[in-house]
Design a protein around this motif. Sequence first.
Motif, mmCIF file in Angstrom:
data_model
loop_
_atom_site.group_PDB
_atom_site.id
_atom_site.type_symbol
_atom_site.label_atom_id
_atom_site.label_comp_id
_atom_site.label_asym_id
_atom_site.label_seq_id
_atom_site.Cartn_x
_atom_site.Cartn_y
_atom_site.Cartn_z
ATOM 1 N N GLU A 1 35.037 46.589 33.914
ATOM 2 C CA GLU A 1 34.825 45.161 34.036
ATOM 3 C C GLU A 1 33.597 44.750 33.235
ATOM 4 O O GLU A 1 32.649 45.515 33.109
ATOM 5 N N GLU B 1 36.193 31.177 29.922
ATOM 6 C CA GLU B 1 37.445 31.207 30.685
ATOM 7 C C GLU B 1 38.641 31.369 29.745
ATOM 8 O O GLU B 1 39.588 32.099 30.055
ATOM 9 N N ARG B 2 38.595 30.732 28.583
ATOM 10 C CA ARG B 2 39.676 30.896 27.594
ATOM 11 C C ARG B 2 39.735 32.321 27.058
ATOM 12 O O ARG B 2 40.760 32.752 26.551
ATOM 13 N N GLY C 1 39.351 34.875 29.025
ATOM 14 C CA GLY C 1 39.790 35.714 30.134
ATOM 15 C C GLY C 1 38.763 35.959 31.225
ATOM 16 O O GLY C 1 39.041 36.689 32.179
ATOM 17 N N TYR C 2 37.585 35.356 31.111
ATOM 18 C CA TYR C 2 36.575 35.507 32.165
ATOM 19 C C TYR C 2 36.890 34.550 33.302
ATOM 20 O O TYR C 2 37.459 33.484 33.083
ATOM 21 N N ARG C 3 36.528 34.952 34.516
ATOM 22 C CA ARG C 3 36.779 34.073 35.660
ATOM 23 C C ARG C 3 35.476 33.775 36.385
ATOM 24 O O ARG C 3 34.589 34.617 36.468
ATOM 25 N N ARG C 4 35.420 32.564 36.893
ATOM 26 C CA ARG C 4 34.258 32.136 37.674
ATOM 27 C C ARG C 4 34.328 32.802 39.042
ATOM 28 O O ARG C 4 35.402 32.892 39.634
ATOM 29 N N THR C 5 33.198 33.256 39.536
ATOM 30 C CA THR C 5 33.173 33.911 40.841
ATOM 31 C C THR C 5 32.593 33.016 41.927
ATOM 32 O O THR C 5 32.763 33.315 43.108
ATOM 33 N N LEU D 1 30.234 35.355 35.888
ATOM 34 C CA LEU D 1 31.614 35.364 35.381
ATOM 35 C C LEU D 1 32.001 36.831 35.175
ATOM 36 O O LEU D 1 31.160 37.640 34.760
ATOM 37 N N THR D 2 33.258 37.160 35.441
ATOM 38 C CA THR D 2 33.708 38.543 35.280
ATOM 39 C C THR D 2 35.046 38.583 34.550
ATOM 40 O O THR D 2 35.804 37.614 34.548
ATOM 41 N N LYS D 3 35.311 39.745 33.954
ATOM 42 C CA LYS D 3 36.601 39.966 33.290
ATOM 43 C C LYS D 3 36.963 41.439 33.446
ATOM 44 O O LYS D 3 36.151 42.319 33.168
#
Length: 176
Positions: free
Chosen positions: A122, A139-140, A142-146, A172-174
Amino acid sequence: MPTIELTFRAATEADVPGLVELIESAYRGEASRAGWTTEADLLDGQRTDPEGVAAVVRDPHSLLLIAERDGVLVACCQLEHRGEHVYFGMFAVRPDLQGGGLGKVIMAEAERTARTRWDAREMHMTVIKQRAELIAYYERRGYRRTGRMSPFPYGDERFGIPQRDDLEFELLTKAL
């Protein structure tokens, strides 16, 4: 879109002055307004300093990845191995080259490096929550807000002089 010809390498102590200049130009002051990653409306003062960049270069758990085009520094990012994940930071692209796809290429190489060098599962990063456009960019990718927040280091001018009192970082994580 034309192919972006880049070479990647680990930064050395000799690169520190150029890296500080690149990072400052991408985030602070009038020069940063040529690109879209400026923090000039949120923070004044410095983004980093030679000591901070040199510390990353010397850290055995970090890699300061440099991207060059024809031997000229055009971008960089920090990768710091933290067990199961790698922290992505100190990401900078020359302001006059932003918006042309270079950032996507750098991020893809950073993610590839994290997987191959450390077998990371990750990637993590923190972004000032008020940077909606930048968060949308990640986010575009592929990262997501936690929703996990951490405080801005108010009072430590090594990280800049805040222009408002509500700054904080979101994780943010991916998955890699």
